[in-house]
Scaffold this motif. Structure first.
Motif, PDB file in Angstrom:
ATOM      1  N   SER A 177       5.388   8.419  -2.993  1.00 34.83           N
ATOM      2  CA  SER A 177       5.985   8.364  -1.659  1.00 34.83           C
ATOM      3  C   SER A 177       6.523   6.965  -1.366  1.00 34.83           C
ATOM      4  CB  SER A 177       4.947   8.732  -0.588  1.00 34.83           C
ATOM      5  OG  SER A 177       4.468  10.044  -0.777  1.00 34.83           O
ATOM      6  N   PRO A 178       7.530   6.863  -0.507  1.00 41.09           N
ATOM      7  CA  PRO A 178       8.034   5.548  -0.111  1.00 41.09           C
ATOM      8  C   PRO A 178       6.918   4.714   0.514  1.00 41.09           C
ATOM      9  CG  PRO A 178       9.576   7.264   0.550  1.00 41.09           C
ATOM     10  CD  PRO A 178       8.330   7.960   0.092  1.00 41.09           C
ATOM     11  N   ALA A 179       6.937   3.413   0.250  1.00 42.77           N
ATOM     12  CA  ALA A 179       5.914   2.516   0.762  1.00 42.77           C
ATOM     13  C   ALA A 179       6.523   1.130   0.930  1.00 42.77           C
ATOM     14  CB  ALA A 179       4.722   2.467  -0.198  1.00 42.77           C
ATOM     15  N   LEU A 180       5.727   0.206   1.438  1.00 45.98           N
ATOM     16  CA  LEU A 180       6.163  -1.171   1.591  1.00 45.98           C
ATOM     17  C   LEU A 180       5.225  -2.093   0.833  1.00 45.98           C
ATOM     18  CD1 LEU A 180       7.016  -1.354   5.419  1.00 45.98           C
ATOM     19  CD2 LEU A 180       8.643  -1.242   3.518  1.00 45.98           C
ATOM     20  N   ALA A 181       5.809  -2.978   0.030  1.00 43.63           N
ATOM     21  CA  ALA A 181       5.027  -4.017  -0.629  1.00 43.63           C
ATOM     22  C   ALA A 181       5.086  -5.243   0.267  1.00 43.63           C
ATOM     23  CB  ALA A 181       5.597  -4.325  -2.012  1.00 43.63           C
ATOM     24  N   VAL A 182       3.929  -5.734   0.662  1.00 37.89           N
ATOM     25  CA  VAL A 182       3.839  -6.865   1.589  1.00 37.89           C
ATOM     26  C   VAL A 182       3.561  -8.139   0.801  1.00 37.89           C
ATOM     27  CG1 VAL A 182       2.686  -7.785   3.627  1.00 37.89           C
ATOM     28  CG2 VAL A 182       2.925  -5.303   3.338  1.00 37.89           C
ATOM     29  N   HIS A 183       4.428  -9.119   0.984  1.00 35.38           N
ATOM     30  CA  HIS A 183       4.252 -10.411   0.319  1.00 35.38           C
ATOM     31  C   HIS A 183       4.022 -11.488   1.366  1.00 35.38           C
ATOM     32  CE1 HIS A 183       6.264  -8.112  -2.869  1.00 35.38           C
ATOM     33  NE2 HIS A 183       5.718  -8.959  -3.718  1.00 35.38           N
ATOM     34  N   LEU A 184       3.058 -12.345   1.108  1.00 34.99           N
ATOM     35  CA  LEU A 184       2.797 -13.507   1.949  1.00 34.99           C
ATOM     36  C   LEU A 184       3.001 -14.753   1.098  1.00 34.99           C
ATOM     37  CD1 LEU A 184      -0.431 -12.553   3.968  1.00 34.99           C
ATOM     38  CD2 LEU A 184       1.937 -12.534   4.749  1.00 34.99           C
ATOM     39  N   GLY A 185       3.898 -15.607   1.555  1.00 35.73           N
ATOM     40  CA  GLY A 185       4.168 -16.808   0.792  1.00 35.73           C
ATOM     41  C   GLY A 185       4.626 -16.531  -0.618  1.00 35.73           C
ATOM     42  N   GLY A 186       5.306 -15.402  -0.819  1.00 35.91           N
ATOM     43  CA  GLY A 186       5.817 -15.048  -2.132  1.00 35.91           C
ATOM     44  C   GLY A 186       4.840 -14.319  -3.024  1.00 35.91           C
ATOM     45  N   PRO A 203       5.175 -17.130   5.253  1.00 36.32           N
ATOM     46  CA  PRO A 203       6.172 -16.126   5.651  1.00 36.32           C
ATOM     47  C   PRO A 203       5.878 -14.771   5.024  1.00 36.32           C
ATOM     48  CG  PRO A 203       7.086 -17.623   4.015  1.00 36.32           C
ATOM     49  CD  PRO A 203       5.774 -18.210   4.437  1.00 36.32           C
ATOM     50  N   MET A 204       6.032 -13.728   5.831  1.00 36.01           N
ATOM     51  CA  MET A 204       5.809 -12.365   5.357  1.00 36.01           C
ATOM     52  C   MET A 204       7.130 -11.690   5.028  1.00 36.01           C
ATOM     53  SD  MET A 204       4.197  -9.070   7.399  1.00 36.01           S
ATOM     54  CE  MET A 204       2.474  -9.465   7.179  1.00 36.01           C
ATOM     55  N   THR A 205       7.181 -11.041   3.886  1.00 39.59           N
ATOM     56  CA  THR A 205       8.344 -10.231   3.534  1.00 39.59           C
ATOM     57  C   THR A 205       7.866  -8.829   3.193  1.00 39.59           C
ATOM     58  OG1 THR A 205       8.231 -10.908   1.209  1.00 39.59           O
ATOM     59  CG2 THR A 205       9.662 -12.190   2.665  1.00 39.59           C
ATOM     60  N   LEU A 206       8.680  -7.848   3.525  1.00 39.04           N
ATOM     61  CA  LEU A 206       8.356  -6.443   3.301  1.00 39.04           C
ATOM     62  C   LEU A 206       9.433  -5.833   2.413  1.00 39.04           C
ATOM     63  CD1 LEU A 206       7.538  -5.584   7.027  1.00 39.04           C
ATOM     64  CD2 LEU A 206       5.900  -6.119   5.237  1.00 39.04           C
ATOM     65  N   ALA A 207       9.034  -5.322   1.263  1.00 33.49           N
ATOM     66  CA  ALA A 207      10.000  -4.764   0.315  1.00 33.49           C
ATOM     67  C   ALA A 207       9.710  -3.290   0.063  1.00 33.49           C
ATOM     68  CB  ALA A 207       9.946  -5.537  -1.000  1.00 33.49           C
ATOM     69  N   PRO A 208      10.743  -2.438   0.105  1.00 37.49           N
ATOM     70  CA  PRO A 208      10.524  -1.011  -0.175  1.00 37.49           C
ATOM     71  C   PRO A 208      10.053  -0.807  -1.617  1.00 37.49           C
ATOM     72  CG  PRO A 208      12.658  -1.392   0.867  1.00 37.49           C
ATOM     73  CD  PRO A 208      12.135  -2.726   0.459  1.00 37.49           C
ATOM     74  N   THR A 209       9.145   0.132  -1.799  1.00 39.26           N
ATOM     75  CA  THR A 209       8.673   0.505  -3.125  1.00 39.26           C
ATOM     76  C   THR A 209       8.252   1.971  -3.079  1.00 39.26           C
ATOM     77  OG1 THR A 209       7.157  -0.100  -4.928  1.00 39.26           O
ATOM     78  CG2 THR A 209       6.280  -0.207  -2.683  1.00 39.26           C
ATOM     79  N   VAL A 210       7.771   2.494  -4.172  1.00 44.36           N
ATOM     80  CA  VAL A 210       7.284   3.873  -4.211  1.00 44.36           C
ATOM     81  C   VAL A 210       5.903   3.871  -4.856  1.00 44.36           C
ATOM     82  CG1 VAL A 210       7.632   6.204  -5.093  1.00 44.36           C
ATOM     83  CG2 VAL A 210       9.597   4.854  -4.366  1.00 44.36           C
ATOM     84  N   VAL A 211       4.902   4.257  -4.095  1.00 44.49           N
ATOM     85  CA  VAL A 211       3.555   4.374  -4.645  1.00 44.49           C
ATOM     86  C   VAL A 211       3.031   5.778  -4.351  1.00 44.49           C
ATOM     87  CG1 VAL A 211       3.067   1.906  -4.398  1.00 44.49           C
ATOM     88  CG2 VAL A 211       2.382   3.476  -2.591  1.00 44.49           C
ATOM     89  N   ASN A 212       2.253   6.287  -5.284  1.00 39.79           N
ATOM     90  CA  ASN A 212       1.687   7.632  -5.137  1.00 39.79           C
ATOM     91  C   ASN A 212       2.747   8.671  -4.780  1.00 39.79           C
ATOM     92  OD1 ASN A 212      -0.567   5.710  -4.977  1.00 39.79           O
ATOM     93  ND2 ASN A 212      -1.815   7.511  -4.614  1.00 39.79           N
TER      94      ASN A 212
END
Length: 301
Positions: free
Chosen positions: A253-262, A242-251
Protein backbone atom coordinates in the motif's frame (compact mmCIF):
# COMPACT_ATOMS: atom_id res chain seq x y z
CA UNK A 1 19.69 -37.76 2.21
CA UNK A 2 21.10 -38.67 -1.20
CA UNK A 3 22.47 -36.05 -3.55
CA UNK A 4 19.37 -36.36 -5.74
CA UNK A 5 17.13 -36.06 -2.71
CA UNK A 6 18.98 -32.99 -1.46
CA UNK A 7 18.66 -31.39 -4.88
CA UNK A 8 14.93 -32.09 -5.02
CA UNK A 9 14.44 -30.75 -1.48
CA UNK A 10 16.32 -27.57 -2.32
CA UNK A 11 14.45 -27.06 -5.59
CA UNK A 12 11.07 -27.47 -3.92
CA UNK A 13 11.93 -25.19 -1.01
CA UNK A 14 13.26 -22.43 -3.29
CA UNK A 15 10.17 -22.70 -5.52
CA UNK A 16 7.85 -22.08 -2.56
CA UNK A 17 10.05 -19.80 -0.45
CA UNK A 18 8.10 -16.59 -1.15
CA UNK A 19 4.85 -18.34 -0.23
CA UNK A 20 6.33 -19.74 2.98
CA UNK A 21 7.74 -16.35 3.97
CA UNK A 22 4.34 -14.73 3.38
CA UNK A 23 2.59 -17.35 5.52
CA UNK A 24 5.08 -16.83 8.35
CA UNK A 25 5.01 -13.03 8.08
CA UNK A 26 1.21 -12.83 8.13
CA UNK A 27 1.15 -15.04 11.20
CA UNK A 28 3.91 -13.14 13.02
CA UNK A 29 3.96 -9.56 11.74
CA UNK A 30 7.75 -9.69 11.88
CA UNK A 31 10.06 -10.25 8.93
CA UNK A 32 12.96 -11.12 11.23
CA UNK A 33 10.95 -13.83 12.95
CA UNK A 34 9.54 -15.03 9.61
CA UNK A 35 13.09 -15.50 8.32
CA UNK A 36 13.93 -17.52 11.44
CA UNK A 37 10.86 -19.67 10.85
CA UNK A 38 11.97 -20.35 7.28
CA UNK A 39 15.36 -21.45 8.56
CA UNK A 40 13.69 -23.82 11.03
CA UNK A 41 11.40 -25.08 8.26
CA UNK A 42 14.38 -25.81 6.03
CA UNK A 43 16.18 -27.77 8.75
CA UNK A 44 13.11 -29.99 9.18
CA UNK A 45 12.40 -30.22 5.46
CA UNK A 46 15.81 -31.70 4.61
CA UNK A 47 15.12 -34.54 7.06
CA UNK A 48 11.89 -35.52 5.30
CA UNK A 49 11.69 -38.58 3.03
CA UNK A 50 10.29 -36.91 -0.08
CA UNK A 51 9.10 -40.21 -1.52
CA UNK A 52 6.56 -40.36 1.30
CA UNK A 53 5.24 -36.83 0.63
CA UNK A 54 2.22 -36.63 -1.67
CA UNK A 55 1.95 -32.81 -1.80
CA UNK A 56 5.27 -31.12 -1.13
CA UNK A 57 3.87 -27.58 -1.13
CA UNK A 58 1.22 -28.49 1.44
CA UNK A 59 3.79 -30.29 3.58
CA UNK A 60 6.07 -27.25 3.59
CA UNK A 61 3.17 -24.97 4.55
CA UNK A 62 2.36 -27.38 7.38
CA UNK A 63 5.93 -27.27 8.73
CA UNK A 64 6.05 -23.47 8.41
CA UNK A 65 2.73 -23.10 10.23
CA UNK A 66 3.84 -25.26 13.13
CA UNK A 67 7.11 -23.37 13.52
CA UNK A 68 5.33 -20.02 13.23
CA UNK A 69 2.80 -21.06 15.87
CA UNK A 70 5.59 -21.94 18.29
CA UNK A 71 7.26 -18.60 17.68
CA UNK A 72 3.96 -16.69 17.87
CA UNK A 73 3.32 -18.05 21.35
CA UNK A 74 6.82 -17.00 22.43
CA UNK A 75 6.30 -13.56 20.86
CA UNK A 76 3.12 -13.08 22.91
CA UNK A 77 5.23 -13.15 26.05
CA UNK A 78 7.80 -10.85 24.45
CA UNK A 79 5.13 -8.30 23.51
CA UNK A 80 3.94 -8.11 27.10
CA UNK A 81 7.27 -6.50 28.00
CA UNK A 82 7.35 -4.28 24.88
CA UNK A 83 7.60 -0.54 25.57
CA UNK A 84 4.59 1.28 24.16
CA UNK A 85 2.42 0.19 21.25
CA UNK A 86 3.52 -2.69 19.01
CA UNK A 87 3.13 -2.41 15.24
CA UNK A 88 4.00 -4.98 12.56
CA UNK A 89 7.35 -4.64 10.84
CA UNK A 90 6.83 -2.76 7.54
CA UNK A 91 8.09 -4.37 4.34
CA UNK A 92 9.15 -2.60 1.17
CA UNK A 93 7.10 -4.46 -1.43
CA UNK A 94 7.31 -4.79 -5.19
CA UNK A 95 4.74 -3.11 -7.48
CA UNK A 96 3.14 -6.47 -8.29
CA UNK A 97 2.05 -6.80 -4.64
CA UNK A 98 0.15 -3.51 -4.83
CA UNK A 99 -1.48 -4.67 -8.07
CA UNK A 100 -2.75 -7.85 -6.39
CA UNK A 101 -5.65 -6.53 -4.32
CA UNK A 102 -6.07 -9.77 -2.38
CA UNK A 103 -2.40 -9.99 -1.42
CA UNK A 104 -2.10 -6.27 -0.64
CA UNK A 105 -5.14 -6.37 1.64
CA UNK A 106 -3.84 -9.45 3.47
CA UNK A 107 -0.56 -7.75 4.43
CA UNK A 108 -1.97 -4.26 5.01
CA UNK A 109 -1.06 -2.69 8.33
CA UNK A 110 -4.75 -2.29 9.19
CA UNK A 111 -5.52 -6.00 8.75
CA UNK A 112 -2.27 -7.10 10.38
CA UNK A 113 -3.29 -5.13 13.47
CA UNK A 114 -6.67 -6.84 13.51
CA UNK A 115 -4.92 -10.21 13.35
CA UNK A 116 -3.01 -9.21 16.49
CA UNK A 117 -6.29 -9.45 18.42
CA UNK A 118 -6.69 -13.16 17.60
CA UNK A 119 -5.26 -16.03 19.62
CA UNK A 120 -2.27 -17.80 18.00
CA UNK A 121 -4.40 -20.73 16.80
CA UNK A 122 -7.18 -18.44 15.53
CA UNK A 123 -4.63 -16.38 13.63
CA UNK A 124 -3.06 -19.44 12.03
CA UNK A 125 -6.45 -20.84 11.00
CA UNK A 126 -7.65 -17.49 9.64
CA UNK A 127 -4.48 -16.85 7.65
CA UNK A 128 -4.38 -20.34 6.14
CA UNK A 129 -8.08 -20.48 5.31
CA UNK A 130 -9.01 -16.92 4.37
CA UNK A 131 -5.75 -15.76 2.81
CA UNK A 132 -4.18 -18.92 1.36
CA UNK A 133 -7.36 -20.98 0.82
CA UNK A 134 -5.91 -24.07 2.52
CA UNK A 135 -8.38 -26.91 3.08
CA UNK A 136 -9.75 -27.63 6.56
CA UNK A 137 -8.14 -31.05 6.79
CA UNK A 138 -4.72 -29.67 5.92
CA UNK A 139 -5.15 -26.85 8.43
CA UNK A 140 -6.16 -29.38 11.06
CA UNK A 141 -2.92 -31.29 10.47
CA UNK A 142 -0.92 -28.07 10.74
CA UNK A 143 -2.45 -26.79 14.00
CA UNK A 144 -3.09 -30.13 15.69
CA UNK A 145 -6.90 -29.87 15.82
CA UNK A 146 -9.75 -31.86 14.34
CA UNK A 147 -11.34 -30.67 11.10
CA UNK A 148 -14.58 -29.94 12.95
CA UNK A 149 -12.72 -27.81 15.50
CA UNK A 150 -10.89 -25.96 12.74
CA UNK A 151 -14.18 -25.11 11.03
CA UNK A 152 -15.50 -23.62 14.28
CA UNK A 153 -12.28 -21.68 14.87
CA UNK A 154 -12.34 -20.38 11.28
CA UNK A 155 -15.94 -19.19 11.66
CA UNK A 156 -15.18 -17.46 14.96
CA UNK A 157 -12.00 -15.83 13.65
CA UNK A 158 -13.69 -14.66 10.44
CA UNK A 159 -16.53 -13.08 12.41
CA UNK A 160 -14.03 -11.35 14.72
CA UNK A 161 -11.96 -9.98 11.84
CA UNK A 162 -14.95 -8.87 9.76
CA UNK A 163 -16.22 -6.80 12.69
CA UNK A 164 -12.90 -4.94 12.90
CA UNK A 165 -11.51 -4.73 9.36
CA UNK A 166 -12.21 -1.73 7.08
CA UNK A 167 -15.83 -1.69 5.97
CA UNK A 168 -15.04 -1.02 2.32
CA UNK A 169 -12.25 -1.78 -0.09
CA UNK A 170 -10.04 1.22 -0.83
CA UNK A 171 -7.94 1.43 -3.97
CA UNK A 172 -4.26 2.30 -3.96
CA UNK A 173 -5.17 5.52 -5.79
CA UNK A 174 -7.58 6.56 -3.01
CA UNK A 175 -5.00 5.80 -0.35
CA UNK A 176 -2.34 7.71 -2.28
CA UNK A 177 -4.64 10.73 -2.61
CA UNK A 178 -5.37 10.76 1.13
CA UNK A 179 -1.66 10.45 1.90
CA UNK A 180 -0.81 13.33 -0.43
CA UNK A 181 -3.35 15.53 1.32
CA UNK A 182 -1.99 14.45 4.69
CA UNK A 183 1.57 15.10 3.55
CA UNK A 184 0.71 18.61 2.35
CA UNK A 185 -1.12 19.39 5.58
CA UNK A 186 1.76 18.11 7.69
CA UNK A 187 4.29 20.16 5.74
CA UNK A 188 2.14 23.29 6.08
CA UNK A 189 2.08 22.87 9.86
CA UNK A 190 -1.54 24.09 9.98
CA UNK A 191 -3.77 21.95 12.27
CA UNK A 192 -6.83 22.98 10.26
CA UNK A 193 -5.33 21.46 7.12
CA UNK A 194 -4.80 18.22 9.01
CA UNK A 195 -8.36 18.23 10.36
CA UNK A 196 -9.62 18.34 6.77
CA UNK A 197 -8.02 14.98 5.94
CA UNK A 198 -8.39 13.22 9.30
CA UNK A 199 -11.65 11.45 10.20
CA UNK A 200 -13.16 12.65 13.51
CA UNK A 201 -12.49 9.25 15.13
CA UNK A 202 -8.97 8.79 13.69
CA UNK A 203 -6.52 6.80 15.82
CA UNK A 204 -2.76 7.32 15.75
CA UNK A 205 -0.55 4.40 16.82
CA UNK A 206 3.20 4.99 17.09
CA UNK A 207 5.85 2.33 17.70
CA UNK A 208 9.21 3.46 19.04
CA UNK A 209 9.96 0.21 20.86
CA UNK A 210 11.48 2.13 23.76
CA UNK A 211 14.34 3.13 21.43
CA UNK A 212 12.79 6.14 19.70
CA UNK A 213 10.39 8.56 21.36
CA UNK A 214 6.76 7.75 20.55
CA UNK A 215 3.34 8.02 22.15
CA UNK A 216 3.12 5.09 24.55
CA UNK A 217 -0.61 4.70 23.95
CA UNK A 218 -2.81 5.21 20.88
CA UNK A 219 -4.06 8.78 20.41
CA UNK A 220 -7.72 9.04 19.43
CA UNK A 221 -9.61 11.95 17.90
CA UNK A 222 -8.77 14.29 15.02
CA UNK A 223 -7.93 17.33 17.14
CA UNK A 224 -5.62 15.40 19.48
CA UNK A 225 -3.87 13.67 16.56
CA UNK A 226 -3.45 16.99 14.69
CA UNK A 227 -1.96 18.68 17.76
CA UNK A 228 0.40 15.77 18.31
CA UNK A 229 1.61 15.74 14.72
CA UNK A 230 2.10 19.51 14.47
CA UNK A 231 3.81 19.55 17.87
CA UNK A 232 6.18 16.84 16.68
CA UNK A 233 7.19 18.90 13.65
CA UNK A 234 7.76 21.95 15.85
CA UNK A 235 10.03 19.95 18.12
CA UNK A 236 12.07 18.73 15.16
CA UNK A 237 12.44 22.30 13.89
CA UNK A 238 13.66 23.44 17.31
CA UNK A 239 16.27 20.68 17.19
CA UNK A 240 17.33 21.78 13.69
CA UNK A 241 16.23 18.47 12.20
CA UNK A 242 14.27 19.19 9.01
CA UNK A 243 11.57 16.65 8.24
CA UNK A 244 10.95 15.36 4.74
CA UNK A 245 8.18 13.01 3.66
CA UNK A 246 8.69 10.79 0.62
CA UNK A 247 6.08 8.53 -1.01
CA UNK A 248 6.87 4.81 -0.90
CA UNK A 249 5.02 1.49 -0.97
CA UNK A 250 5.09 -0.81 2.04
CA UNK A 251 2.98 -3.90 2.66
CA UNK A 252 1.43 -3.46 -0.75
CA UNK A 253 0.00 0.00 0.00
CA UNK A 254 1.09 3.62 -0.49
CA UNK A 255 2.99 4.98 2.51
CA UNK A 256 5.30 7.79 3.57
CA UNK A 257 8.96 7.43 4.46
CA UNK A 258 9.81 10.02 7.11
CA UNK A 259 13.33 11.41 7.17
CA UNK A 260 14.76 13.63 9.90
CA UNK A 261 17.98 15.40 9.09
CA UNK A 262 18.39 13.18 6.05
CA UNK A 263 18.12 9.94 8.03
CA UNK A 264 15.19 7.52 7.85
CA UNK A 265 13.13 8.08 11.00
CA UNK A 266 10.13 5.91 10.30
CA UNK A 267 7.34 4.73 8.06
CA UNK A 268 3.79 6.08 8.10
CA UNK A 269 0.93 4.00 6.76
CA UNK A 270 -2.76 4.79 6.89
CA UNK A 271 -6.19 3.27 6.94
CA UNK A 272 -8.60 5.20 4.73
CA UNK A 273 -12.39 5.20 4.71
CA UNK A 274 -14.60 7.62 2.78
CA UNK A 275 -11.49 9.46 1.55
CA UNK A 276 -10.39 10.37 5.09
CA UNK A 277 -7.75 8.82 7.31
CA UNK A 278 -9.20 6.72 10.12
CA UNK A 279 -5.98 5.01 11.15
CA UNK A 280 -2.44 6.41 11.19
CA UNK A 281 0.44 4.03 11.97
CA UNK A 282 3.96 5.33 12.55
CA UNK A 283 6.77 2.79 12.95
CA UNK A 284 9.87 4.48 14.43
CA UNK A 285 11.55 1.50 16.09
CA UNK A 286 14.86 1.28 14.15
CA UNK A 287 14.94 -2.49 14.62
CA UNK A 288 11.82 -2.68 12.43
CA UNK A 289 13.21 -0.48 9.65
CA UNK A 290 16.10 -2.71 8.60
CA UNK A 291 14.31 -4.34 5.65
CA UNK A 292 13.36 -1.18 3.79
CA UNK A 293 16.47 -1.07 1.60
CA UNK A 294 15.25 -3.73 -0.84
CA UNK A 295 11.90 -5.12 -1.99
CA UNK A 296 10.58 -8.25 -0.28
CA UNK A 297 8.84 -10.71 -2.66
CA UNK A 298 5.53 -12.07 -1.38
CA UNK A 299 3.18 -14.70 -2.80
CA UNK A 300 -0.22 -16.26 -2.11
CA UNK A 301 0.24 -19.39 -4.21
Amino acid sequence: MSEDGAGAATETFVAHRNLLFTVAYEMLGSAADAEDVLQETWLRWVEVDLEQVRDRRAYLVRITTRQALNRLRAMSRRKEAYVGSWLPEPLLTAPDVAEDAELAESVSMALMLVLETLSPTERAVFVLREVFDVGYEEIAAAVGKSSAAVRQIAHRARKHVDARRPRQAVSAAQTRAALESFRGALESGDPQDLLAVLAPDVVLVADGGGIKQAALRPIAGAERVARFMVGGIGKNDRNNLPMTLAPTVVNGSPALAVHLGGELDGIMTVRVEDSRITGLYYVRNPEKLARLASEIPLALR
